[in-house]
Design a protein around this motif. Structure first.
Motif, PDB file in Angstrom:
ATOM      1  N   GLU A  12       0.844  -1.191   0.000  1.00  0.00           N
ATOM      2  CA  GLU A  12       0.000   0.000   0.000  1.00  0.00           C
ATOM      3  C   GLU A  12       0.880   1.242   0.000  1.00  0.00           C
ATOM      4  O   GLU A  12       1.746   1.388   0.830  1.00  0.00           O
ATOM      5  N   VAL A  14       0.704   5.216   0.400  1.00  0.00           N
ATOM      6  CA  VAL A  14      -0.154   6.315   0.826  1.00  0.00           C
ATOM      7  C   VAL A  14       0.631   7.602   0.622  1.00  0.00           C
ATOM      8  O   VAL A  14       1.764   7.729   1.069  1.00  0.00           O
ATOM      9  N   SER A  15       0.012   8.529  -0.067  1.00  0.00           N
ATOM     10  CA  SER A  15       0.708   9.783  -0.322  1.00  0.00           C
ATOM     11  C   SER A  15       0.773  10.615   0.952  1.00  0.00           C
ATOM     12  O   SER A  15       0.021  10.405   1.904  1.00  0.00           O
ATOM     13  N   SER A  17      -0.062  13.684   1.320  1.00  0.00           N
ATOM     14  CA  SER A  17      -1.278  14.479   1.521  1.00  0.00           C
ATOM     15  C   SER A  17      -2.390  13.637   2.139  1.00  0.00           C
ATOM     16  O   SER A  17      -3.155  14.135   2.967  1.00  0.00           O
ATOM     17  N   ASP A  18      -2.455  12.352   1.764  1.00  0.00           N
ATOM     18  CA  ASP A  18      -3.455  11.469   2.378  1.00  0.00           C
ATOM     19  C   ASP A  18      -3.158  11.260   3.861  1.00  0.00           C
ATOM     20  O   ASP A  18      -4.066  11.227   4.685  1.00  0.00           O
ATOM     21  N   GLU A  19      -1.877  11.112   4.187  1.00  0.00           N
ATOM     22  CA  GLU A  19      -1.495  10.950   5.589  1.00  0.00           C
ATOM     23  C   GLU A  19      -1.847  12.199   6.395  1.00  0.00           C
ATOM     24  O   GLU A  19      -2.329  12.107   7.527  1.00  0.00           O
ATOM     25  N   LYS A  21      -4.205  14.380   5.676  1.00  0.00           N
ATOM     26  CA  LYS A  21      -5.664  14.456   5.792  1.00  0.00           C
ATOM     27  C   LYS A  21      -6.161  13.512   6.883  1.00  0.00           C
ATOM     28  O   LYS A  21      -7.053  13.865   7.664  1.00  0.00           O
ATOM     29  N   GLN A  22      -5.578  12.316   6.942  1.00  0.00           N
ATOM     30  CA  GLN A  22      -5.969  11.359   7.971  1.00  0.00           C
ATOM     31  C   GLN A  22      -5.620  11.892   9.361  1.00  0.00           C
ATOM     32  O   GLN A  22      -6.404  11.767  10.302  1.00  0.00           O
ATOM     33  N   GLU A  25      -8.162  14.470  10.330  1.00  0.00           N
ATOM     34  CA  GLU A  25      -9.421  13.845  10.735  1.00  0.00           C
ATOM     35  C   GLU A  25      -9.333  13.321  12.166  1.00  0.00           C
ATOM     36  O   GLU A  25     -10.262  13.494  12.960  1.00  0.00           O
ATOM     37  N   GLU A  85       0.636  20.862   4.708  1.00  0.00           N
ATOM     38  CA  GLU A  85      -0.140  20.636   3.486  1.00  0.00           C
ATOM     39  C   GLU A  85       0.137  21.723   2.458  1.00  0.00           C
ATOM     40  O   GLU A  85       0.299  21.442   1.266  1.00  0.00           O
TER      41      GLU A  85
END
Length: 100
Positions: A12, A14-15, A17-19, A21-22, A25, A85
């Protein structure tokens, strides 16, 4: 063995930016929990004040102050993540501009 359990599969990808965003959250969830705890402590302090239990009311307000400090830390973490970000977005834009 433990790395697989806690980090997921190596396949997997994961970029960044995804990290981010997570992480945002998760921080939002923690923020709502802390806000709920703060409101609970205020209500408990009011109840203890009504029954004239001053020490218990003061303890509730101390916990409230502690939760507010944690809430401030969370907001500073959120600001850092937003800054990160923005930096990653600028780097992506610069790399796209240089490649064209």
């Amino acid at each position: 063995m433990f790395a697989k359990l806690f980090r997921g599969c190596k396949g997997e990808s994961v970029s960044a930016s995804d990290e981010l965003k997570q992480a945002l959250e998760n921080l939002d969830k923690k923020e709502t929990v802390l806000q709920r705890k703060i409101s609970i402590e205020v209500e408990r302090a009011k109840q203890f004040t009504k029954v004239r239990n001053k020490e218990a009311a003061i303890q509730c307000l101390k916990r409230k102050r502690f939760y507010e400090g944690q809430l401030e830390q969370l907001s500073s973490f959120q600001m850092r993540i937003h800054d990160q970000e923005n930096k990653t977005l600028l780097v992506k834009m610069a790399s796209l501009k240089n490649s064209s």
